[in-house]
Write a protein that holds these residues in place. Sequence first.
Motif, short mmCIF file in Angstrom:
data_model
loop_
_atom_site.label_atom_id
_atom_site.label_comp_id
_atom_site.label_asym_id
_atom_site.label_seq_id
_atom_site.Cartn_x
_atom_site.Cartn_y
_atom_site.Cartn_z
N MET A 1 -4.94 -18.18 76.54
CA MET A 1 -3.74 -17.49 76.00
C MET A 1 -3.53 -16.17 76.75
SD MET A 1 -2.98 -16.80 72.00
CE MET A 1 -4.63 -16.53 71.39
N VAL A 2 -2.31 -15.97 77.24
CA VAL A 2 -1.99 -14.71 77.94
C VAL A 2 -1.13 -13.88 77.00
CG1 VAL A 2 -0.89 -13.64 79.93
CG2 VAL A 2 -2.04 -15.87 80.17
N PHE A 3 -1.62 -12.71 76.68
CA PHE A 3 -0.85 -11.84 75.78
C PHE A 3 0.22 -11.07 76.56
CE2 PHE A 3 -5.02 -12.34 73.74
CZ PHE A 3 -4.61 -12.76 72.47
N ASP A 4 1.30 -10.77 75.89
CA ASP A 4 2.31 -9.89 76.52
C ASP A 4 1.75 -8.48 76.63
OD1 ASP A 4 4.17 -11.93 76.70
OD2 ASP A 4 4.96 -11.54 74.69
N LEU A 5 1.01 -8.09 75.59
CA LEU A 5 0.49 -6.72 75.54
C LEU A 5 -0.81 -6.72 74.74
CD1 LEU A 5 0.86 -3.54 75.66
CD2 LEU A 5 2.21 -3.76 73.56
N ILE A 6 -1.79 -5.99 75.25
CA ILE A 6 -2.98 -5.74 74.43
C ILE A 6 -3.11 -4.24 74.23
CG2 ILE A 6 -5.51 -5.84 74.29
CD1 ILE A 6 -5.47 -8.48 75.72
N ILE A 7 -3.20 -3.83 72.97
CA ILE A 7 -3.49 -2.43 72.65
C ILE A 7 -5.00 -2.40 72.41
CG2 ILE A 7 -3.11 -0.56 70.98
CD1 ILE A 7 -0.25 -1.67 70.66
N GLN A 8 -5.71 -1.74 73.34
CA GLN A 8 -7.17 -1.93 73.31
C GLN A 8 -7.94 -0.67 72.96
OE1 GLN A 8 -7.44 -3.69 77.17
NE2 GLN A 8 -7.76 -1.73 78.22
N ASN A 9 -9.08 -0.92 72.35
CA ASN A 9 -10.10 0.13 72.11
C ASN A 9 -9.71 1.19 71.09
OD1 ASN A 9 -11.88 -1.01 73.96
ND2 ASN A 9 -10.83 0.02 75.65
N GLY A 10 -8.65 0.99 70.33
CA GLY A 10 -8.27 2.00 69.34
C GLY A 10 -9.03 1.83 68.04
N SER A 11 -8.95 2.83 67.18
CA SER A 11 -9.46 2.69 65.81
C SER A 11 -8.30 2.23 64.95
CB SER A 11 -9.95 4.04 65.27
OG SER A 11 -11.08 4.44 65.98
N ILE A 12 -8.43 1.03 64.43
CA ILE A 12 -7.33 0.43 63.66
C ILE A 12 -7.43 0.91 62.22
CG2 ILE A 12 -6.30 -1.76 62.98
CD1 ILE A 12 -6.57 -2.27 65.79
#
Length: 468
Positions: A1-12
């Motif tokens: 699966m290829v994502f359009d966008l990954i928001i990475q490493n944040g504190s959710i």
Amino acid sequence: MVFDLIIQNGSIVTPQSTSRNDIGIIAGKIAVVGNLDGSEAKERYNAAGKYVFSGFIDEHVHSRDPGLTRKEDFTHSTMSAAAGGVTTILEMPNSIPPVKDAASFHARAHVLESKAYVDFGLWGMVLGDYNRKDLPELAEAGVIGFKFFWGYALDKKTFALIYNFSASDDVRMPPDEGEIYDAFQVIGQLHKPVAIHAENSHVITRLTIHELAAGNVDYASFLRSRPSYSEAMTIQSGIFLAKAAGVHLHIVHISSGEGVELIKEARRKGLPITGETCPHYLVLSDEDYPRVTGNMKIYPPVREKHHQNQLWEGIQCGAIQTIGSDHAPHEEKEKKGDIWSVPAGACGVQTLVPLMLNAAAQGRVSLNQVAALLSENPARIWGMYGQKGTLLAGADADITIVDMNVNRTLRKEELFSKNKINPFEGMNVQGTPIAAFVRGIQIMENGKLISGPIGRLIKPSTSCQAQW
Ligand code: DOR
Ligand code: ZN
């Protein structure tokens, strides 16, 4: 699966928890929340060291468009929202014409959709017997709920709010309680919430006349003219009528400790009563008037400090579920004058999130509570939960990224509003939104707008609303 966008490493941050994770977005929706190390993506946003929230919702915005666009318009109010990390606004119905039937709903939605920088929902206006028969078609058209401006005299022709009413004016007075009951009953059958502006117009009109006759012009006399008991009386009547009519009642812009007590008590009895307060009641008090002057004239009024404390307690004890800005600008020249002559209202949509983050930095609320007050709870109350108000897979990829290490001073020059009526001028805040995404499209980076008017009209799902 290829994502359009990954928001990475944040504190959710959600109302329930804070955890390090990535968010994968496909076609404007949240596809996965989890560890996406090694996943492919067309774009990445590195949120390391930052907090990631479900996009913030401001449930209480008066954009004046159409009708009073010299004060504000939807382009400016939604640019302000985007810059302030708000990804959805719920627009109040007191435009000219007001949103009072299906035709005015569709006409307004059409005008606003071309200007919207963020997603938006529309409120419908309750005008008593005048539009009671039109409420079902308004619900069908897609209003998120209904607003009743109890406490306001309205202009006979335009239905505009009259801010400084004198008893001799030829106006439309608020409907009596019988008429209000009938309207509430219809709204209850439509499974929509009704929100009220809670002030007693008879009390405030008479007290205002007394203060004017005595020649008083100080802020204390203004407070005497709109006492907390006038708010409490109206909330109390509203609770009784809502209970009898079987409707979910939402009290907007609660300004008094008495108001908090009444809602707490009603909720303890299991009644479907919810409450909103606003940053101005939480961070300002009467002591700020000499510094802020006309920009602090807002209805209901900003009161003495003990009310401020009781409102914070109301948030902690669950009497208050949402924070709205009550963004309601006027022309700068209109806001200069004595306390009796200037109109009520000020900007707020752009400062809503920074002020609540600052409250979190000060330990007044947790970041998880901010996620509840400014995203999940309004989404649930207004029937948008699932699409908005959550980071669960399947939701719109509306995301606000926050840096709690930023220290800044709120300045009117930064406001995108047409008239920069800022009661928070010069306040220092810790914590600020640094990026915002609407349906996967980044709309803001460091307070700058980086997309066009991509906002869409959001309609509630009635099944969601019935569950609140
Ligand atoms: O101060 C206020 N201004 N309070 C309201 O309830 C309405 C608002 C407006 O629309 O100007
Ligand atoms: Zn308002």
